[in-house]
Design a protein around this motif. Structure first.
Motif, PDB file in Angstrom:
ATOM      1  N   GLU A   1     -19.319  16.597 -70.286  1.00 26.68           N
ATOM      2  CA  GLU A   1     -20.045  17.854 -70.431  1.00 26.68           C
ATOM      3  C   GLU A   1     -19.305  18.939 -69.666  1.00 26.68           C
ATOM      4  N   MET A   2     -19.481  20.167 -70.114  1.00 24.33           N
ATOM      5  CA  MET A   2     -18.944  21.316 -69.403  1.00 24.33           C
ATOM      6  C   MET A   2     -20.048  21.798 -68.469  1.00 24.33           C
ATOM      7  N   ASP A   3     -19.740  21.907 -67.166  1.00 24.69           N
ATOM      8  CA  ASP A   3     -20.769  22.355 -66.236  1.00 24.69           C
ATOM      9  C   ASP A   3     -20.933  23.872 -66.302  1.00 24.69           C
ATOM     10  N   ALA A   4     -21.844  24.404 -65.510  1.00 23.67           N
ATOM     11  CA  ALA A   4     -22.178  25.828 -65.563  1.00 23.67           C
ATOM     12  C   ALA A   4     -20.998  26.729 -65.213  1.00 23.67           C
ATOM     13  N   THR A   5     -20.037  26.198 -64.443  1.00 20.52           N
ATOM     14  CA  THR A   5     -18.870  27.004 -64.076  1.00 20.52           C
ATOM     15  C   THR A   5     -17.710  26.840 -65.056  1.00 20.52           C
ATOM     16  N   GLY A   6     -17.891  25.990 -66.091  1.00 21.22           N
ATOM     17  CA  GLY A   6     -16.850  25.811 -67.099  1.00 21.22           C
ATOM     18  C   GLY A   6     -15.857  24.716 -66.783  1.00 21.22           C
ATOM     19  N   ARG A   7     -16.290  23.734 -65.992  1.00 19.26           N
ATOM     20  CA  ARG A   7     -15.409  22.609 -65.669  1.00 19.26           C
ATOM     21  C   ARG A   7     -15.837  21.370 -66.434  1.00 19.26           C
ATOM     22  N   ILE A   8     -14.851  20.502 -66.704  1.00 13.51           N
ATOM     23  CA  ILE A   8     -15.149  19.170 -67.213  1.00 13.51           C
ATOM     24  C   ILE A   8     -14.569  18.165 -66.234  1.00 13.51           C
ATOM     25  N   LEU A   9     -15.201  17.022 -66.151  1.00  9.20           N
ATOM     26  CA  LEU A   9     -14.719  15.949 -65.287  1.00  9.20           C
ATOM     27  C   LEU A   9     -13.997  14.930 -66.158  1.00  9.20           C
ATOM     28  N   ILE A  10     -12.699  14.808 -65.928  1.00 11.51           N
ATOM     29  CA  ILE A  10     -11.904  13.834 -66.679  1.00 11.51           C
ATOM     30  C   ILE A  10     -11.909  12.527 -65.887  1.00 11.51           C
ATOM     31  N   PRO A  11     -12.383  11.435 -66.488  1.00 13.93           N
ATOM     32  CA  PRO A  11     -12.416  10.153 -65.773  1.00 13.93           C
ATOM     33  C   PRO A  11     -11.024   9.734 -65.304  1.00 13.93           C
ATOM     34  N   LYS A  12     -10.993   9.045 -64.164  1.00 11.89           N
ATOM     35  CA  LYS A  12      -9.730   8.663 -63.521  1.00 11.89           C
ATOM     36  C   LYS A  12      -8.789   7.915 -64.456  1.00 11.89           C
ATOM     37  N   GLU A  13      -9.319   6.951 -65.225  1.00 14.26           N
ATOM     38  CA  GLU A  13      -8.425   6.159 -66.095  1.00 14.26           C
ATOM     39  C   GLU A  13      -7.768   7.027 -67.166  1.00 14.26           C
ATOM     40  N   LEU A  14      -8.443   8.087 -67.600  1.00 13.63           N
ATOM     41  CA  LEU A  14      -7.842   8.991 -68.579  1.00 13.63           C
ATOM     42  C   LEU A  14      -6.832   9.919 -67.902  1.00 13.63           C
TER      43      LEU A  14
ATOM     44  N   LYS B   1     -10.462  15.096 -57.829  1.00  7.93           N
ATOM     45  CA  LYS B   1     -11.405  14.166 -58.461  1.00  7.93           C
ATOM     46  C   LYS B   1     -11.361  14.210 -59.981  1.00  7.93           C
ATOM     47  N   GLY B   2     -10.450  15.000 -60.554  1.00  7.82           N
ATOM     48  CA  GLY B   2     -10.304  15.046 -61.999  1.00  7.82           C
ATOM     49  C   GLY B   2     -11.077  16.161 -62.678  1.00  7.82           C
ATOM     50  N   ARG B   3     -11.689  17.048 -61.903  1.00  5.23           N
ATOM     51  CA  ARG B   3     -12.374  18.183 -62.522  1.00  5.23           C
ATOM     52  C   ARG B   3     -11.342  19.227 -62.919  1.00  5.23           C
ATOM     53  N   VAL B   4     -11.479  19.727 -64.137  1.00 10.34           N
ATOM     54  CA  VAL B   4     -10.559  20.729 -64.659  1.00 10.34           C
ATOM     55  C   VAL B   4     -11.371  21.947 -65.088  1.00 10.34           C
ATOM     56  N   MET B   5     -10.944  23.113 -64.601  1.00 12.31           N
ATOM     57  CA  MET B   5     -11.580  24.362 -65.000  1.00 12.31           C
ATOM     58  C   MET B   5     -11.000  24.784 -66.339  1.00 12.31           C
ATOM     59  N   ILE B   6     -11.858  24.930 -67.321  1.00 10.38           N
ATOM     60  CA  ILE B   6     -11.431  25.348 -68.658  1.00 10.38           C
ATOM     61  C   ILE B   6     -11.187  26.852 -68.627  1.00 10.38           C
TER      62      ILE B   6
ATOM     63  N   ALA C   1      -2.740  10.083 -68.937  1.00 13.52           N
ATOM     64  CA  ALA C   1      -2.031  11.331 -69.255  1.00 13.52           C
ATOM     65  C   ALA C   1      -1.215  11.855 -68.080  1.00 13.52           C
ATOM     66  N   ASN C   2      -1.203  11.125 -66.979  1.00 14.05           N
ATOM     67  CA  ASN C   2      -0.461  11.515 -65.772  1.00 14.05           C
ATOM     68  C   ASN C   2      -0.918  12.889 -65.256  1.00 14.05           C
ATOM     69  N   ILE C   3      -2.196  13.169 -65.393  1.00 15.51           N
ATOM     70  CA  ILE C   3      -2.730  14.458 -64.946  1.00 15.51           C
ATOM     71  C   ILE C   3      -3.012  14.377 -63.454  1.00 15.51           C
ATOM     72  N   LYS C   4      -2.364  15.271 -62.721  1.00 14.74           N
ATOM     73  CA  LYS C   4      -2.551  15.316 -61.281  1.00 14.74           C
ATOM     74  C   LYS C   4      -3.025  16.700 -60.838  1.00 14.74           C
ATOM     75  N   LYS C   5      -2.257  17.737 -61.155  1.00 17.11           N
ATOM     76  CA  LYS C   5      -2.632  19.074 -60.697  1.00 17.11           C
ATOM     77  C   LYS C   5      -2.472  20.130 -61.789  1.00 17.11           C
ATOM     78  N   ASP C   6      -1.241  20.322 -62.257  1.00 16.45           N
ATOM     79  CA  ASP C   6      -0.973  21.367 -63.256  1.00 16.45           C
ATOM     80  C   ASP C   6      -1.246  20.824 -64.647  1.00 16.45           C
ATOM     81  N   VAL C   7      -2.128  21.520 -65.370  1.00 15.80           N
ATOM     82  CA  VAL C   7      -2.619  21.051 -66.659  1.00 15.80           C
ATOM     83  C   VAL C   7      -2.380  22.126 -67.711  1.00 15.80           C
ATOM     84  N   VAL C   8      -2.089  21.688 -68.933  1.00 10.63           N
ATOM     85  CA  VAL C   8      -2.025  22.587 -70.085  1.00 10.63           C
ATOM     86  C   VAL C   8      -3.076  22.130 -71.080  1.00 10.63           C
ATOM     87  N   MET C   9      -3.880  23.082 -71.535  1.00  7.79           N
ATOM     88  CA  MET C   9      -4.820  22.827 -72.617  1.00  7.79           C
ATOM     89  C   MET C   9      -4.298  23.583 -73.828  1.00  7.79           C
TER      90      MET C   9
END
Length: 155
Positions: A87-100, A15-20, A104-112
Motif C-alpha cells: 500500500e502507499m501510505d499517506a506520505t506517498g511511500r511504499i514498503l518493499i519487502p526485504k527479499e524483493l 527498511k525498504g521504504r521508498v518515497m514515490i 533487485a539489489n535495491i539499497k539506496k538510489d532507486v529509479v522508478m
C-alpha cells in the motif's frame, strides 16, 4: 488500460521504504485505495509494481493456462514467486519487502520507470547498465519490433 508516464529517481530507506515521486503519486492516487502488487521482473533484476486492477487482468490471463501441463505450472510458480501486496501510505511511500529489495539489489538510489501499465523499480546502477546495454542495438531492435506495426496501422 493504464499508461504510466515518466522515469524518476528516488531514495530507499534502510527498511525498504521508498518515497514515490510526486508525478507517479498523482498517477497512482486513483488506484491507491485497492493497493498494489509488487513482484520480481521476469527478464531483468528489477521489480514491477502493478495496480490491483492490472494485476487482476494479468491473473485472468494466467488462470487460463492448463495447470496439468508442467511448463505452465512451472511458469505460474516462478511468475508469482515473491509476490506481495503493498500500500502507499499517506506520505506517498511504499514498503518493499526485504527479499524483493535483495532480488533487485535495491539499497539506496532507486529509479522508478514507467513501462506502459506497470512501474519498474530498479537499483539506479542496474537501471543505467540495462539502458546502456539496450542502447547498443536499440535502432535494430526498434526496427524489428515496431517496423511493420506503424505501416500496418496507416493502411
Amino acid at each position: 488500460m493504464i499508461h504510466f508516464t515518466g522515469t524518476y529517481e528516488c531514495k530507499a530507506e534502510a527498511k525498504g521504504r521508498v518515497m514515490i515521486s510526486s508525478a507517479f503519486k498523482k498517477q497512482l492516487m486513483p488506484f491507491s485505495e485497492d493497493g498494489f502488487v509488487i513482484k520480481r521482473a521476469v527478464f531483468q533484476p528489477c521489480l514491477e509494481l502493478y495496480t490491483m486492477n492490472e494485476w487482476n487482468l494479468m491473473m485472468e490471463k494466467i488462470s487460463k493456462l492448463n495447470r496439468f501441463v508442467k511448463k505452465n505450472n512451472d511458469f505460474i510458480r516462478r511468475f508469482t514467486a515473491g509476490v506481495k501486496v503493498v500500500e502507499m501510505d499517506a506520505t506517498g511511500r511504499i514498503l518493499i519487502p526485504k527479499e524483493l529489495c535483495d532480488f533487485a539489489n535495491i539499497k539506496k538510489d532507486v529509479v522508478m520507470a514507467s513501462s506502459i501499465n506497470i512501474i519498474e523499480i530498479w537499483d539506479k546502477n542496474n537501471y543505467e547498465k540495462a539502458i546502456d546495454e539496450a542502447a547498443n542495438n536499440f535502432a535494430d531492435l526498434a526496427e524489428e519490433v515496431m517496423g511493420n506495426t506503424i505501416s500496418d496501422e496507416l493502411s
